[in-house]
Design an enzyme around this catalytic site. Structure first.
Site, PDB file in Angstrom:
ATOM      1  N   GLU A 170     -21.914   3.282 -22.984  1.00  0.00           N
ATOM      2  CA  GLU A 170     -21.839   4.049 -24.225  1.00  0.00           C
ATOM      3  C   GLU A 170     -22.796   3.420 -25.230  1.00  0.00           C
ATOM      4  O   GLU A 170     -22.392   2.901 -26.267  1.00  0.00           O
ATOM      5  CB  GLU A 170     -20.406   4.079 -24.769  1.00  0.00           C
ATOM      6  N   GLU A 182       1.032   3.828   1.956  1.00  0.00           N
ATOM      7  CA  GLU A 182       1.651   4.208   3.223  1.00  0.00           C
ATOM      8  C   GLU A 182       2.941   3.430   3.467  1.00  0.00           C
ATOM      9  O   GLU A 182       3.956   3.996   3.913  1.00  0.00           O
ATOM     10  CB  GLU A 182       0.682   3.934   4.391  1.00  0.00           C
ATOM     11  N   ALA A 185     -22.781  11.483 -26.340  1.00  0.00           N
ATOM     12  CA  ALA A 185     -22.336  12.677 -27.062  1.00  0.00           C
ATOM     13  C   ALA A 185     -23.418  13.038 -28.060  1.00  0.00           C
ATOM     14  O   ALA A 185     -23.896  12.172 -28.808  1.00  0.00           O
ATOM     15  CB  ALA A 185     -21.017  12.420 -27.773  1.00  0.00           C
ATOM     16  N   HIS A 243       0.822  -1.193   0.000  1.00  0.00           N
ATOM     17  CA  HIS A 243       0.000   0.000   0.000  1.00  0.00           C
ATOM     18  C   HIS A 243       0.865   1.256   0.000  1.00  0.00           C
ATOM     19  O   HIS A 243       2.062   1.215   0.302  1.00  0.00           O
ATOM     20  CB  HIS A 243      -0.933  -0.018   1.209  1.00  0.00           C
ATOM     21  N   THR A 262     -25.585  -0.719 -31.325  1.00  0.00           N
ATOM     22  CA  THR A 262     -24.450   0.181 -31.543  1.00  0.00           C
ATOM     23  C   THR A 262     -23.340  -0.523 -32.309  1.00  0.00           C
ATOM     24  O   THR A 262     -22.705   0.057 -33.195  1.00  0.00           O
ATOM     25  CB  THR A 262     -23.927   0.698 -30.200  1.00  0.00           C
ATOM     26  N   ARG A 268      -8.020   3.906 -25.620  1.00  0.00           N
ATOM     27  CA  ARG A 268      -6.906   4.362 -26.442  1.00  0.00           C
ATOM     28  C   ARG A 268      -6.279   5.625 -25.863  1.00  0.00           C
ATOM     29  O   ARG A 268      -5.802   6.505 -26.586  1.00  0.00           O
ATOM     30  CB  ARG A 268      -7.383   4.582 -27.888  1.00  0.00           C
ATOM     31  N   CYS A 309      -5.777   1.385   6.251  1.00  0.00           N
ATOM     32  CA  CYS A 309      -6.531   0.185   6.598  1.00  0.00           C
ATOM     33  C   CYS A 309      -6.139  -0.312   7.984  1.00  0.00           C
ATOM     34  O   CYS A 309      -5.011  -0.132   8.453  1.00  0.00           O
ATOM     35  CB  CYS A 309      -6.317  -0.903   5.553  1.00  0.00           C
ATOM     36  N   ARG A 322     -12.699   6.037 -20.239  1.00  0.00           N
ATOM     37  CA  ARG A 322     -12.565   4.593 -20.457  1.00  0.00           C
ATOM     38  C   ARG A 322     -11.389   4.034 -19.662  1.00  0.00           C
ATOM     39  O   ARG A 322     -11.476   2.935 -19.096  1.00  0.00           O
ATOM     40  CB  ARG A 322     -12.384   4.302 -21.941  1.00  0.00           C
TER      41      ARG A 322
END
Length: 402
Positions: A322, A56, A158, A54, A213, A224, A79, A201
């Protein structure tokens, strides 16, 4: 107003934590900075799942004896339990840290505050709450997942200013580029928006789209961004009848990173997909028990709550939706969406035949209340970000439209 030294060092811890995006899931992104009494940074660390240790512990190892009596800055409570590693709170106590400045408590209600309790019991000064908003946003998917075992679901779309995601033909790319050499890379929104989408993404464990789609746009649905990630972005396709074309780019590029969810299908099509390295899982139809054939008159839509239960069981902490109009509407109607991120381009398709971002086939008797609204600019475009459900536990708010 000038920032305090605590703010400046905690901001550096948060920046370190952000380096864990794409690398830490299903664990949270955590950054740690240790500063001595002269204001010098003597230890740094950030968590990656593959790295095991971790943030820390990494910072304490770098600081060594210089950690004793000094200040540790963290974006998330250390933790207090044993998992793949020992409790970080114990390591902080053993190193002799004198003060801890932390942005927020652990969102897991079973352990929240216990790390701070250990530190205070050992005589360490603990301050909590500085830069909390930034810290909460960074780990909102972890918060949603650790509380519910469900992924944080972000609906991204979009569109033009008149709310259209495609022309009547289904084309969602920039109409000025159609037929040109740039037709495959010019979309409704501009390059700055597309860059942001790939950053989104990259920060997600999975991307989800409907088979419509895939058939209409033949997208790759890949990350990407060019940024490193520990595990591949899972490409999830909702396809009740296994209509996905074998020649589609999603199928042809599959490398154990494509998951197709169906409710009924012919065995030969299922085998063809599995032979191409695609995982196919059956999910029940909306309002029906698990079946492999749809009864007469049923629309064949998969039960979306079962879909996201399945993804949570795969340790997927965040999903970017999407989809097209039908998937967008179905996700909102099923109540599985936590937040929205809607991009708008300064364009107008006009006409009644262009495709809206939500299906008109559903009557809306209720309107969803979008909270914590934010507006962003990406080049000539702008985006609206908001929450339908707080990842940290606030109830979904519904406002009557009557």
């Amino acid at each position: 107003m000038a920032k305090t030294a605590d703010e400046l060092f905690l901001a550096q811890a948060l920046e370190l934590a952000r380096q864990g995006i794409g690398l830490a899931s299903p664990n949270p992104c955590v950054g740690a900075v240790i500063v001595d009494e002269r204001g010098r940074i003597v230890g740094r660390g950030f968590h990656t799942y593959a790295g095991v240790k971790h943030a820390e512990v990494l910072a304490l190892e770098e600081a060594g004896e210089k950690a004793r009596g000094n200040t540790l800055y963290l974006n998330l409570e250390p933790c207090s339990h044993t998992g793949r590693t020992g409790p970080c709170a114990d390591a902080i106590v053993a190193a002799g840290i004198g003060r801890v400045v932390c942005s927020m408590a652990d969102p897991n209600p079973m352990v929240a505050g216990k790390g701070f309790e250990k530190l205070r019991a050992a005589g360490i000064e603990v301050e909590v709450g500085l830069l909390e908003d930034e810290a909460r946003k960074l780990n909102e998917s972890f918060a949603r997942f650790i509380r519910t075992r469900l992924p944080l679901v972000t609906l991204k779309s979009a569109m033009t200013l008149d709310g259209k995601i495609a022309q009547a033909s289904g084309v969602s790319r920039n109409p000025t580029a159609l037929g040109s050499a740039q037709a495959s890379t010019n979309y409704i929104t501009g390059e700055a928006s597309l860059k942001k989408v790939h950053e989104m993404r990259h920060a997600s464990d999975a991307i989800l789209a409907g088979v419509g789609t895939v058939i209409a746009d033949d997208p790759l649905l890949t990350d990407r961004s060019g940024l490193p990630r520990r595990r591949p972005l899972v490409r999830v396709i909702l396809d009740s009848r296994l209509r996905i074309p074998l020649e589609s780019r999603v199928v042809r590029s599959a490398q154990d990173d494509v998951l197709v969810l169906c409710s009924f299908a012919e065995e030969h099509k299922l085998r063809e997909l599995e032979q191409r390295g695609i995982r196919v899982e059956h999910v029940p139809l909306t309002g029906l028990p698990h079946e492999f054939s749809a009864p007469a008159g049923h629309d064949g839509r998969p039960d979306l709550r079962s879909v996201f239960d399945l993804l949570g069981n795969l340790d997927i902490t965040s999903v970017l939706v999407e989809g097209g109009a039908m998937v967008n509407s179905a996700c909102l109607a099923a109540g599985v969406v936590d937040k929205i991120f809607l991009f708008f381009a300064p364009k107008i398709f006009g006409g009644e035949t262009a495709v809206p971002w939500l299906s008109s086939g559903r009557s809306m008797s209720e309107t969803l209340s979008v909270k914590k609204l934010a507006i962003h600019r990406y080049g000539d475009d702008f985006a609206v970000e908001g929450y339908l459900r707080d990842p940290y536990g606030d109830p979904l708010q519904i406002v009557s439209s009557n």
